[in-house]
Design a protein around this motif. Structure first.
Motif, mmCIF file in Angstrom:
data_model
loop_
_atom_site.group_PDB
_atom_site.id
_atom_site.type_symbol
_atom_site.label_atom_id
_atom_site.label_comp_id
_atom_site.label_asym_id
_atom_site.label_seq_id
_atom_site.Cartn_x
_atom_site.Cartn_y
_atom_site.Cartn_z
ATOM 1 N N SER A 33 -18.034 -13.951 72.552
ATOM 2 C CA SER A 33 -19.339 -13.778 72.248
ATOM 3 C C SER A 33 -19.832 -14.840 71.071
ATOM 4 C CB SER A 33 -19.394 -12.276 71.431
ATOM 5 O OG SER A 33 -20.922 -11.946 71.082
ATOM 6 N N THR A 34 -19.220 -15.402 70.215
ATOM 7 C CA THR A 34 -19.291 -16.228 69.147
ATOM 8 C C THR A 34 -19.553 -17.555 69.908
ATOM 9 O OG1 THR A 34 -17.878 -15.308 67.563
ATOM 10 C CG2 THR A 34 -18.428 -17.539 67.027
ATOM 11 N N MET A 35 -18.836 -17.822 70.954
ATOM 12 C CA MET A 35 -18.981 -19.239 71.532
ATOM 13 C C MET A 35 -20.251 -19.422 72.306
ATOM 14 S SD MET A 35 -16.090 -21.204 70.785
ATOM 15 C CE MET A 35 -15.944 -22.201 72.414
ATOM 16 N N ILE A 36 -20.283 -18.195 72.896
ATOM 17 C CA ILE A 36 -21.662 -18.193 73.787
ATOM 18 C C ILE A 36 -23.122 -18.398 72.745
ATOM 19 C CG2 ILE A 36 -23.405 -16.649 75.253
ATOM 20 C CD1 ILE A 36 -20.788 -15.708 76.598
ATOM 21 N N ARG A 37 -22.905 -17.465 71.576
ATOM 22 C CA ARG A 37 -23.899 -17.676 70.586
ATOM 23 C C ARG A 37 -24.105 -19.176 69.925
ATOM 24 N NH1 ARG A 37 -27.759 -14.099 69.631
ATOM 25 N NH2 ARG A 37 -26.175 -12.436 69.219
ATOM 26 N N ASN A 38 -22.841 -19.764 69.830
ATOM 27 C CA ASN A 38 -22.966 -21.098 69.377
ATOM 28 C C ASN A 38 -23.821 -22.033 70.328
ATOM 29 O OD1 ASN A 38 -21.655 -20.353 66.970
ATOM 30 N ND2 ASN A 38 -19.740 -20.870 67.711
ATOM 31 N N LEU A 39 -23.440 -21.671 71.747
ATOM 32 C CA LEU A 39 -24.279 -22.474 72.573
ATOM 33 C C LEU A 39 -25.663 -22.239 72.624
ATOM 34 C CD1 LEU A 39 -24.100 -24.629 75.124
ATOM 35 C CD2 LEU A 39 -23.594 -22.749 76.458
ATOM 36 N N ASP A 41 -27.339 -21.338 70.150
ATOM 37 C CA ASP A 41 -27.915 -22.118 68.911
ATOM 38 C C ASP A 41 -27.987 -23.307 69.253
ATOM 39 O OD1 ASP A 41 -27.899 -19.416 67.604
ATOM 40 O OD2 ASP A 41 -26.194 -20.002 66.467
ATOM 41 N N GLU A 42 -27.026 -24.094 69.576
ATOM 42 C CA GLU A 42 -27.085 -25.518 70.097
ATOM 43 C C GLU A 42 -28.305 -25.836 70.835
ATOM 44 O OE1 GLU A 42 -24.389 -29.062 71.792
ATOM 45 O OE2 GLU A 42 -23.590 -27.102 71.539
ATOM 46 N N LEU A 43 -28.611 -24.944 71.737
ATOM 47 C CA LEU A 43 -29.600 -25.282 72.922
ATOM 48 C C LEU A 43 -31.062 -24.829 72.356
ATOM 49 C CD1 LEU A 43 -27.784 -24.263 76.314
ATOM 50 C CD2 LEU A 43 -28.120 -26.668 75.190
ATOM 51 N N ASP A 44 -30.855 -23.762 71.200
ATOM 52 C CA ASP A 44 -32.071 -23.307 70.863
ATOM 53 C C ASP A 44 -32.907 -22.432 71.832
ATOM 54 O OD1 ASP A 44 -33.973 -22.563 68.767
ATOM 55 O OD2 ASP A 44 -35.244 -24.135 69.164
ATOM 56 N N VAL A 45 -31.955 -21.645 72.622
ATOM 57 C CA VAL A 45 -32.412 -20.704 73.793
ATOM 58 C C VAL A 45 -31.619 -19.484 73.575
ATOM 59 C CG1 VAL A 45 -33.294 -22.558 75.207
ATOM 60 C CG2 VAL A 45 -31.136 -21.414 75.485
ATOM 61 N N VAL A 46 -32.138 -18.536 74.165
ATOM 62 C CA VAL A 46 -31.411 -17.124 74.214
ATOM 63 C C VAL A 46 -30.930 -17.016 75.887
ATOM 64 C CG1 VAL A 46 -31.316 -14.520 74.288
ATOM 65 C CG2 VAL A 46 -32.493 -15.938 72.474
ATOM 66 N N ILE A 47 -29.718 -17.173 76.094
ATOM 67 C CA ILE A 47 -29.125 -17.113 77.514
ATOM 68 C C ILE A 47 -29.098 -15.562 78.012
ATOM 69 C CG2 ILE A 47 -27.236 -17.948 79.090
ATOM 70 C CD1 ILE A 47 -26.660 -19.875 76.926
ATOM 71 N N SER A 52 -29.855 -5.226 76.671
ATOM 72 C CA SER A 52 -29.732 -4.650 78.065
ATOM 73 C C SER A 52 -28.261 -4.284 78.533
ATOM 74 C CB SER A 52 -30.129 -5.579 79.381
ATOM 75 O OG SER A 52 -30.107 -5.060 80.633
ATOM 76 N N HIS A 53 -28.185 -3.174 79.037
ATOM 77 C CA HIS A 53 -26.886 -2.836 79.600
ATOM 78 C C HIS A 53 -26.721 -2.420 81.109
ATOM 79 C CE1 HIS A 53 -25.381 -2.295 75.446
ATOM 80 N NE2 HIS A 53 -26.731 -1.642 75.147
ATOM 81 N N PRO A 54 -26.134 -3.194 81.916
ATOM 82 C CA PRO A 54 -25.192 -4.475 81.548
ATOM 83 C C PRO A 54 -26.206 -5.617 81.002
ATOM 84 C CG PRO A 54 -25.372 -4.260 83.819
ATOM 85 C CD PRO A 54 -26.052 -3.063 83.181
ATOM 86 N N VAL A 55 -25.484 -6.397 80.294
ATOM 87 C CA VAL A 55 -26.252 -7.563 79.812
ATOM 88 C C VAL A 55 -26.625 -8.260 80.911
ATOM 89 C CG1 VAL A 55 -24.875 -7.898 77.806
ATOM 90 C CG2 VAL A 55 -24.040 -8.954 79.629
ATOM 91 N N VAL A 56 -27.909 -8.965 80.935
ATOM 92 C CA VAL A 56 -28.354 -9.655 82.015
ATOM 93 C C VAL A 56 -29.048 -11.219 81.166
ATOM 94 C CG1 VAL A 56 -29.292 -7.680 83.250
ATOM 95 C CG2 VAL A 56 -30.787 -8.669 81.569
ATOM 96 N N PRO A 57 -28.918 -12.079 82.052
ATOM 97 C CA PRO A 57 -29.791 -13.324 81.653
ATOM 98 C C PRO A 57 -31.150 -13.354 81.612
ATOM 99 C CG PRO A 57 -28.861 -13.664 83.918
ATOM 100 C CD PRO A 57 -28.402 -12.233 83.570
ATOM 101 N N THR A 58 -31.488 -14.039 80.630
ATOM 102 C CA THR A 58 -32.888 -14.415 80.482
ATOM 103 C C THR A 58 -33.516 -15.188 81.342
ATOM 104 O OG1 THR A 58 -32.762 -16.138 78.927
ATOM 105 C CG2 THR A 58 -32.712 -13.777 77.974
ATOM 106 N N GLU A 59 -34.836 -15.471 81.669
ATOM 107 C CA GLU A 59 -35.342 -16.437 82.603
ATOM 108 C C GLU A 59 -34.827 -17.965 82.374
ATOM 109 O OE1 GLU A 59 -36.903 -15.856 85.589
ATOM 110 O OE2 GLU A 59 -36.561 -13.738 84.886
ATOM 111 N N ILE A 60 -34.624 -18.191 81.016
ATOM 112 C CA ILE A 60 -34.501 -19.676 80.854
ATOM 113 C C ILE A 60 -32.749 -19.453 80.879
ATOM 114 C CG2 ILE A 60 -34.278 -19.026 78.288
ATOM 115 C CD1 ILE A 60 -34.974 -22.547 80.005
#
Length: 307
Positions: A33-39, A41-47, A52-60
């Motif tokens: 979770s932390t590694m994905i959050r860091n990514l 933050d680096e890209l400045d997008v929410v992946i 949502s349950h289950p989690v789903v990707p955003t459009e970006i």
């Protein structure tokens, strides 16, 4: 961003569940979770939409995940290429060899390499500094050199250890000795190679640079050094493997050196980024069949080279 982060993103997209994705990656849920959050933050997008349950990707996020999978695929291809290159026994192979080793190895080496007709072999004989420069510039693949070199960026794989012997004219005062010491070889009657030969440097270290009037042979051939001693008197120092090139009369001029007994290490040298493991082992195996078993590095006798 790292390949590891992309792997975590791809896993979470596949499992849509942090715990299962973490298990698949062999890490804790918090790490993933932390590694994905860091990514993010680096890209400045929410992946991923974590609400949502289950989690789903955003459009970006879908676009980021798709590109991450492309990157992971290409990285895998690079690994496959490197793996294939490690085991290849064909293609061009260029080797540098120092002059004091070349005559002892190359005649038989060329014959053994005929067993690998798919290898396009090129061998150059040159001094250490020249060969090291070519290695660092990736102009040759590997080299057989006296080591250690203490050169950054180069990997040394010891092949064998070779003693030095004194070659003494019957007219020289040392001829009556059954064994000589390095100190006794530091007089005015010592013949050596010119500057730039690693063998000369080794002899200078052995004898302490104490000679007074030594003439210096400028061509760089051990064979000619022997002939110079035969015709002009004095003495020189030759590597152990060169003794086999002497005739029966000349062999009577050989004396062991002791206190300490001088030995040089001869190694196969490559760049740190060299990956053609199979080629290394082909060359090392050829050397193993040329050099007497007692001289070989103990690890080379037992193990294949792994890089």
């Amino acid at each position: 961003m790292t390949l590891q982060q992309m792997q975590y993103v791809a896993a979470l997209d596949e499992y849509r569940h942090f715990v299962r994705a973490a298990d698949a990656c062999g890490v804790s849920q918090s790490t993933l979770s932390t590694m994905i959050r860091n990514l993010e933050d680096e890209l400045d997008v929410v992946i991923f939409d974590r609400t949502s349950h289950p989690v789903v990707p955003t459009e970006i996020g879908k676009k980021v995940i798709a590109q991450a999978k492309v990157v992971l695929f290409n990285a895998g291809q690079l690994s496959e290429i490197a793996l294939a290159e490690r085991s290849v026994s064909s293609g061009r192979l260029s080797i540098g060899v120092i002059p004091t080793v070349a005559p002892c190895i190359l005649p038989q080496f060329f014959g053994m390499m005929k067993n690998y007709p798919d290898i396009e072999l090129s061998v150059m004989e040159a001094r250490t500094a020249n060969i090291v420069g070519k290695l660092k510039r990736a102009e040759i693949d590997m080299a057989i050199l006296a080591t250690p070199l203490n050169e950054e960026g180069l990997l040394e794989i010891p092949l064998y250890y070779e003693r030095f012997h004194a070659y003494i004219s019957p007219e020289d005062p040392l001829y009556s000795s059954d064994m000589v010491t390095p100190a006794s070889l530091s007089g005015e009657n010592l013949w050596i190679l010119q500057e730039g030969h690693c063998f000369r440097n080794q002899i200078e270290n052995l004898c302490g640079r104490k000679w007074k009037h030594s003439m210096v042979y400028e061509a760089g051939s051990i064979d000619t050094l022997v002939k110079v001693v035969d015709m002009n008197g004095g003495h020189t120092i030759i590597p152990e493997l060169h003794v086999s090139f002497l005739d029966d009369v000349q062999k009577q001029n050989i004396r062991c050196v002791s206190d300490p007994e001088p030995v040089r290490e001869v190694s196969l040298v490559v760049r740190n980024d060299y990956v053609r493991e199979r080629m290394l082992n082909i060359v090392a195996d050829a050397v193993k069949n040329i050099i007497p078993d007692r001289m070989l590095d103990s690890r080379l006798k037992r193990f294949a080279i792994r890089i």
